[in-house]
Design a protein around this motif. Sequence first.
Motif, short mmCIF file in Angstrom:
data_model
loop_
_atom_site.label_atom_id
_atom_site.label_comp_id
_atom_site.label_asym_id
_atom_site.label_seq_id
_atom_site.Cartn_x
_atom_site.Cartn_y
_atom_site.Cartn_z
N THR A 112 37.81 -4.22 -50.10
CA THR A 112 38.18 -3.79 -48.75
C THR A 112 39.36 -4.60 -48.24
O THR A 112 39.76 -5.62 -48.84
N GLN A 113 39.90 -4.16 -47.12
CA GLN A 113 41.04 -4.85 -46.51
C GLN A 113 40.67 -6.29 -46.15
O GLN A 113 41.53 -7.18 -46.17
N GLU A 114 39.36 -6.54 -45.86
CA GLU A 114 38.90 -7.88 -45.51
C GLU A 114 38.65 -8.76 -46.73
O GLU A 114 38.28 -9.93 -46.59
N GLY A 115 38.81 -8.19 -47.93
CA GLY A 115 38.62 -8.96 -49.15
C GLY A 115 37.23 -8.90 -49.72
O GLY A 115 36.92 -9.61 -50.70
N LYS A 116 36.34 -8.06 -49.19
CA LYS A 116 34.99 -7.93 -49.72
C LYS A 116 35.02 -7.05 -50.98
O LYS A 116 35.73 -6.04 -51.03
N LEU A 117 34.21 -7.45 -51.97
CA LEU A 117 34.20 -6.78 -53.27
C LEU A 117 32.90 -6.02 -53.48
O LEU A 117 31.81 -6.54 -53.19
N TYR A 118 33.03 -4.80 -54.00
CA TYR A 118 31.87 -3.96 -54.29
C TYR A 118 32.06 -3.33 -55.67
O TYR A 118 33.18 -3.10 -56.12
N SER A 119 30.93 -3.03 -56.31
CA SER A 119 30.98 -2.42 -57.63
C SER A 119 29.81 -1.47 -57.79
O SER A 119 28.73 -1.68 -57.21
#
Length: 353
Positions: A112-119
């Motif tokens: 995300t733009q905030e730097g959160k990572l998802y997979s």
Amino acid sequence: MLKRLIYIILLLPVACIDPYKIEVPEGEQLLTVEGAITSGPGPHVITLTRSATYGSDFEGLIRPVTQATVVVRDDLGKITFLAESVDARGSYFTPASFSAEVGRSYTLLIETQEGKLYSSFPERVESVPNLEKLSVKTLTIDQEGGGNPKSGIQLIAEVNDPADQNNFYYWRNGPSVYILETRPDLFTPRPSDSNPSRDPQPKACCAVCYREEFSNNQSLFLAIDDNFNGLTTQIPVAFIEDDGLRFVNKFRIDIKQLGISQEAYRFLRLVKQQAEISGSIFDPPPATIRGNMISLDNPDEVVLGYFIAAGESVKRIYVDKDDLTFKQNKAIIPDDCLTIPGTSVDAPADWRP
């Protein structure tokens, strides 16, 4: 005694009551992932949104997740970047040349733009038999209290299920095109100071257009081949409502038959069951259905939705007005048909009824 009580009440001091201000927290905004890649031609779309948890005062508030980095990686390490649409914020598209390969596994990765990572967990693309035949059945639905019933067409697919594997099916509507008929001869402009007349002012063009639309099913159409493994069977795969316009002349739609994983089938079946709850006091409250997406920063974070990778077979069908055994009253649009979104006076290049 009554007079004494009234006297006592009048002696009580009168105080002002300040209103109590309650600050309601907005609540957690849950990331929702929706979309699929298939073995059919691209582009394929993944939509990212955030919505409040069930029971929150902000429930129903859906916000697109913009400016994210979205990629799909296969089990060989090949990476495909998805680009965000300018017209549909929060929707990310693969290149038109991209198609998933049957037998490969794919993982969706999001930053995300905030730097959160998802997979996502890896999803294997399963093969699917060809969708050989579609037929039409008219459905009518009586309304409570009488009145004109709702109606539409139910599409029935003939499925030739292979015997050497356990198949999980999911059907989705593709784009549709129909001949739209309007009445520009009845056009009446809104009264104004410069044009106070309420008399019709016929337009010279146009009464007949071709209109393209994307109509999603109001229900999920799923099947597992436990009862017809290795056999040929007929299954309802779509319902398109008659709005008084679609079936006045000629209607065309593409139906996509997807071969999905067992995990994707279980997820969609739970979503279908929850969506079709009747609403009685004995029904369970809506629950969060976990999909195959996780947060790489916080394993306890709830991520909604499911990333689907599937084999695809497409069948096109043309429906003539005479194919319906019951039709809604023809809707009247007193205007040029080109004023309706998605219309053109020219037939699509592949229009072959």
